[in-house]
Scaffold this motif. Structure first.
Motif, PDB file in Angstrom:
ATOM      1  N   MET A  62      15.433 -19.372 -41.201  1.00  0.00           N
ATOM      2  CA  MET A  62      16.554 -19.118 -42.095  1.00  0.00           C
ATOM      3  C   MET A  62      16.655 -17.639 -42.456  1.00  0.00           C
ATOM      4  O   MET A  62      17.748 -17.054 -42.454  1.00  0.00           O
ATOM      5  N   ASP A  63      15.522 -17.025 -42.746  1.00  0.00           N
ATOM      6  CA  ASP A  63      15.541 -15.623 -43.171  1.00  0.00           C
ATOM      7  C   ASP A  63      15.873 -14.688 -42.013  1.00  0.00           C
ATOM      8  O   ASP A  63      16.606 -13.707 -42.182  1.00  0.00           O
ATOM      9  N   ALA A  64      15.332 -14.987 -40.816  1.00  0.00           N
ATOM     10  CA  ALA A  64      15.666 -14.162 -39.656  1.00  0.00           C
ATOM     11  C   ALA A  64      17.160 -14.250 -39.358  1.00  0.00           C
ATOM     12  O   ALA A  64      17.806 -13.241 -39.059  1.00  0.00           O
ATOM     13  N   ALA A  65      17.703 -15.456 -39.444  1.00  0.00           N
ATOM     14  CA  ALA A  65      19.140 -15.619 -39.208  1.00  0.00           C
ATOM     15  C   ALA A  65      19.951 -14.833 -40.228  1.00  0.00           C
ATOM     16  O   ALA A  65      20.894 -14.113 -39.869  1.00  0.00           O
ATOM     17  N   SER A  66      19.609 -14.948 -41.495  1.00  0.00           N
ATOM     18  CA  SER A  66      20.374 -14.236 -42.521  1.00  0.00           C
ATOM     19  C   SER A  66      20.235 -12.734 -42.391  1.00  0.00           C
ATOM     20  O   SER A  66      21.149 -11.978 -42.751  1.00  0.00           O
ATOM     21  N   ALA A  67      19.094 -12.252 -41.849  1.00  0.00           N
ATOM     22  CA  ALA A  67      18.864 -10.822 -41.686  1.00  0.00           C
ATOM     23  C   ALA A  67      19.397 -10.284 -40.360  1.00  0.00           C
ATOM     24  O   ALA A  67      19.313  -9.076 -40.111  1.00  0.00           O
ATOM     25  N   GLY A  68      19.933 -11.142 -39.506  1.00  0.00           N
ATOM     26  CA  GLY A  68      20.459 -10.697 -38.225  1.00  0.00           C
ATOM     27  C   GLY A  68      19.407 -10.406 -37.179  1.00  0.00           C
ATOM     28  O   GLY A  68      19.654  -9.650 -36.241  1.00  0.00           O
ATOM     29  N   LEU A  69      18.219 -11.002 -37.328  1.00  0.00           N
ATOM     30  CA  LEU A  69      17.136 -10.787 -36.372  1.00  0.00           C
ATOM     31  C   LEU A  69      17.185 -11.850 -35.275  1.00  0.00           C
ATOM     32  O   LEU A  69      17.363 -13.037 -35.566  1.00  0.00           O
ATOM     33  N   PRO A  70      17.014 -11.486 -34.010  1.00  0.00           N
ATOM     34  CA  PRO A  70      16.966 -12.485 -32.941  1.00  0.00           C
ATOM     35  C   PRO A  70      15.759 -13.411 -33.099  1.00  0.00           C
ATOM     36  O   PRO A  70      14.656 -12.959 -33.431  1.00  0.00           O
ATOM     37  N   VAL A  71      15.971 -14.695 -32.865  1.00  0.00           N
ATOM     38  CA  VAL A  71      14.926 -15.707 -33.016  1.00  0.00           C
ATOM     39  C   VAL A  71      14.612 -16.308 -31.652  1.00  0.00           C
ATOM     40  O   VAL A  71      15.512 -16.746 -30.931  1.00  0.00           O
ATOM     41  N   GLU A  72      13.332 -16.339 -31.318  1.00  0.00           N
ATOM     42  CA  GLU A  72      12.863 -16.953 -30.077  1.00  0.00           C
ATOM     43  C   GLU A  72      12.083 -18.212 -30.449  1.00  0.00           C
ATOM     44  O   GLU A  72      11.005 -18.134 -31.044  1.00  0.00           O
ATOM     45  N   PHE A  73      12.643 -19.369 -30.113  1.00  0.00           N
ATOM     46  CA  PHE A  73      11.975 -20.630 -30.433  1.00  0.00           C
ATOM     47  C   PHE A  73      10.911 -20.916 -29.380  1.00  0.00           C
ATOM     48  O   PHE A  73      11.192 -20.913 -28.182  1.00  0.00           O
ATOM     49  N   VAL A  74       9.691 -21.179 -29.846  1.00  0.00           N
ATOM     50  CA  VAL A  74       8.560 -21.378 -28.934  1.00  0.00           C
ATOM     51  C   VAL A  74       7.951 -22.747 -29.192  1.00  0.00           C
ATOM     52  O   VAL A  74       6.965 -22.897 -29.923  1.00  0.00           O
ATOM     53  N   SER A  75       8.580 -23.766 -28.623  1.00  0.00           N
ATOM     54  CA  SER A  75       8.051 -25.127 -28.699  1.00  0.00           C
ATOM     55  C   SER A  75       6.848 -25.244 -27.769  1.00  0.00           C
ATOM     56  O   SER A  75       6.802 -24.613 -26.715  1.00  0.00           O
ATOM     57  N   MET A  76       5.877 -26.058 -28.155  1.00  0.00           N
ATOM     58  CA  MET A  76       4.600 -26.120 -27.443  1.00  0.00           C
ATOM     59  C   MET A  76       4.242 -27.541 -27.025  1.00  0.00           C
ATOM     60  O   MET A  76       3.370 -28.183 -27.621  1.00  0.00           O
ATOM     61  N   PRO A  77       4.888 -28.071 -26.001  1.00  0.00           N
ATOM     62  CA  PRO A  77       4.546 -29.423 -25.542  1.00  0.00           C
ATOM     63  C   PRO A  77       3.095 -29.520 -25.066  1.00  0.00           C
ATOM     64  O   PRO A  77       2.583 -28.606 -24.418  1.00  0.00           O
TER      65      PRO A  77
END
Length: 486
Positions: free
Chosen positions: A215-230
């Motif tokens: 939420m904070d990265a989105a509000s700050a305009g920072l790119p988010v890399e989702f790292v799911s770990m199956p």
């Protein structure tokens, strides 16, 4: 050359089946989110939220809207604001591994320290095959509340390359944003030089820190890399397809959270799949099944029109040895043939728990070989060389030809000194060195050069920002490796 071929494992109908299964998981089973602010926010957006249990069920409508809001590509800049690379263009970029707790030189591993991160950053910066530099190891001297921002500070101080990083706390993300603003002159949002990893906790859970970071990265305009770990058979279904469904559901839920906070948030469809070796209770990232999951979830990311990421080009060996070579080359090549945008893992050993300076320079050579493979074979009248073949005829000497001089640097990849291509006599005369010794020499040669520090004004502003973070978090001192103490 025609359009680049992409290695795939799922058919179109199988992609659709995974997509539908993931939507069913999100709408019927849901995900757990351990953060009241995120629960309240998602409830207001139309998700079915049970605040008492933390369970959130996300309807397909929200997923569709969130995916429509995602940029299909975006640019990462360097520390000085110059365009460095574009994600989402099916161009493969290599990054170092991140967050190791040990550093290894030779065969000995020990807890990592600030000086190790500086040295690793300087070596990665000097390797043209490495496109992004991560916060590779944990600086053991830093207190917990400063661990994330201090690592980012050290990387920004020693390399202008784009950074892969991540926060360890809610406050840490804002501290790191302040450092980025300091070094970029406040242009973090419109010219991002860092992407922030955020990891769900498998299966189907978001911790308070990870939810807040999204939420904070989105509000700050920072790119988010989702790292799911199956982890097939342990944290996800033992079937590879089932593990891809969990990965898809987790990542889609994170995207929904980000895009409902700020539509248009730049996101990367990433992951760090592992195997689960039930004989030893270990989680090898280099397992072939982990690489297969990577290829499949990358197809899902492309299906949604998003940039992709994975951990590959690494090894679970404890040494820079033959096992390290075969695991690194296999997983890195397969990930590259799948045209994944960011392949992170250079320098990693021991289930990404250890980072090695020597392996980093060896891995750079692997990356160079993979890049040559990806370029393919150029077919044109000049490269077909029909006239030259006719002119020289049987027994012709091609070495002295202008055509050879014109093309050999383009067509033939020439590895660096870490790779041995001497004949045996010359190799023996030059000391009979193995690859580890040659890699050590390469590391030492790089570290003799000065680091690529920011210009004095940027460096001073970055130092002041780090001091402010330290004062805010009540930390009187830290090793300012390569920076002014005052």
């Amino acid at each position: 050359m025609g359009e680049p071929q992409v290695f795939e494992l799922l058919s179109d109908s199988e992609i659709e089946a995974v997509h539908n299964a993931a939507l069913a998981v999100l709408s019927e089973t849901g995900v757990f989110i351990d953060h009241p602010r995120a629960l309240e926010h998602l409830a207001g957006c139309g998700a079915e939220v049970d605040a008492a249990s933390g369970r959130v069920r996300i309807p397909p409508r929200l997923v569709k809207e969130a995916l429509a809001a995602c940029p299909s590509s975006f640019i990462l800049y360097d520390r000085e604001g110059r365009e460095a690379l574009r994600l989402g263009a099916r161009e493969v970029h290599f990054a170092t591994s991140s967050c190791a707790v040990r550093c290894q030189e030779g065969t000995a591993a020990r807890p990592s320290r600030a000086e190790d991160l500086v040295r690793l950053t300087r070596v990665a910066d000097a390797l043209p095959e490495i496109d992004l530099v991560s916060t590779q190891v944990v600086a053991d001297e830093a207190p917990k509340e400063l661990a994330d921002s201090y690592r980012l500070y050290l990387v920004l101080r020693n390399s202008p390359k784009p950074v892969v990083t991540g926060a360890f706390s809610e406050e840490g993300l804002w501290d790191m944003k302040a450092l980025l603003d300091a070094v970029t002159g406040g242009r973090t949002e419109d010219r991002p030089c860092a992407v922030f990893d955020v990891c769900p906790s498998p299966p189907l859970k978001w911790t308070a820190i990870s939810a807040a970071n999204i939420m904070d990265a989105a509000s700050a305009g920072l790119p988010v890399e989702f790292v799911s770990m199956p982890m097939p058979g342990a944290a996800t279904p033992v079937t590879l397809a089932g593990s891809v469904v969990v990965h898809t559901a987790e990542t889609l839920s994170g995207i929904v959270l980000a895009q409902t906070v700020r539509p248009g948030t730049r996101v990367v469809w990433g992951g760090a799949p592992v195997g689960f070796d039930m004989r030893h209770g270990t989680a090898p990232l280099s397992a072939v099944e982990a690489t297969m999951i990577t290829v499949a979830y990358a197809q899902m990311g492309r299906h949604y029109g998003l940039p992709t990421h994975t951990y590959a080009g690494l090894s679970d060996s404890k040494l820079v040895d033959a096992q390290a070579g075969l695991e690194t080359a296999l997983s890195g090549t397969v990930a590259a043939l799948a045209r994944i945008d960011i392949i992170a893992g250079a320098g990693a050993l021991d289930f990404v728990g250890t980072q090695s300076l020597e392996k980093l320079v060896v891995d750079a050579e692997v990356c160079g070989l993979i890049r040559r493979l990806l370029r393919g074979i150029e077919v044109s009248p000049d490269t077909l060389a029909r006239d030259l073949i006719t002119a020289l005829g049987p027994g012709g000497d091609y070495l002295a030809q202008a055509h050879t001089r014109r093309w050999f640097r383009t067509e033939l990849h020439l590895p660096g000194p870490v790779i041995d291509r001497l004949d045996r006599k010359a190799w023996e005369e030059q000391g009979r060195t193995d690859i580890l010794a040659r890699a050590r020499e390469r590391v030492e040669a790089i570290l003799k050069n000065d680091p690529r520090a920011p210009d004095p004004d940027r460096a001073a502003e970055l130092d002041r920002a780090m001091r402010r973070v330290m004062d805010t978090r009540g930390c009187p001192s830290l090793p300012f490796v390569g920076a002014a103490e005052g």
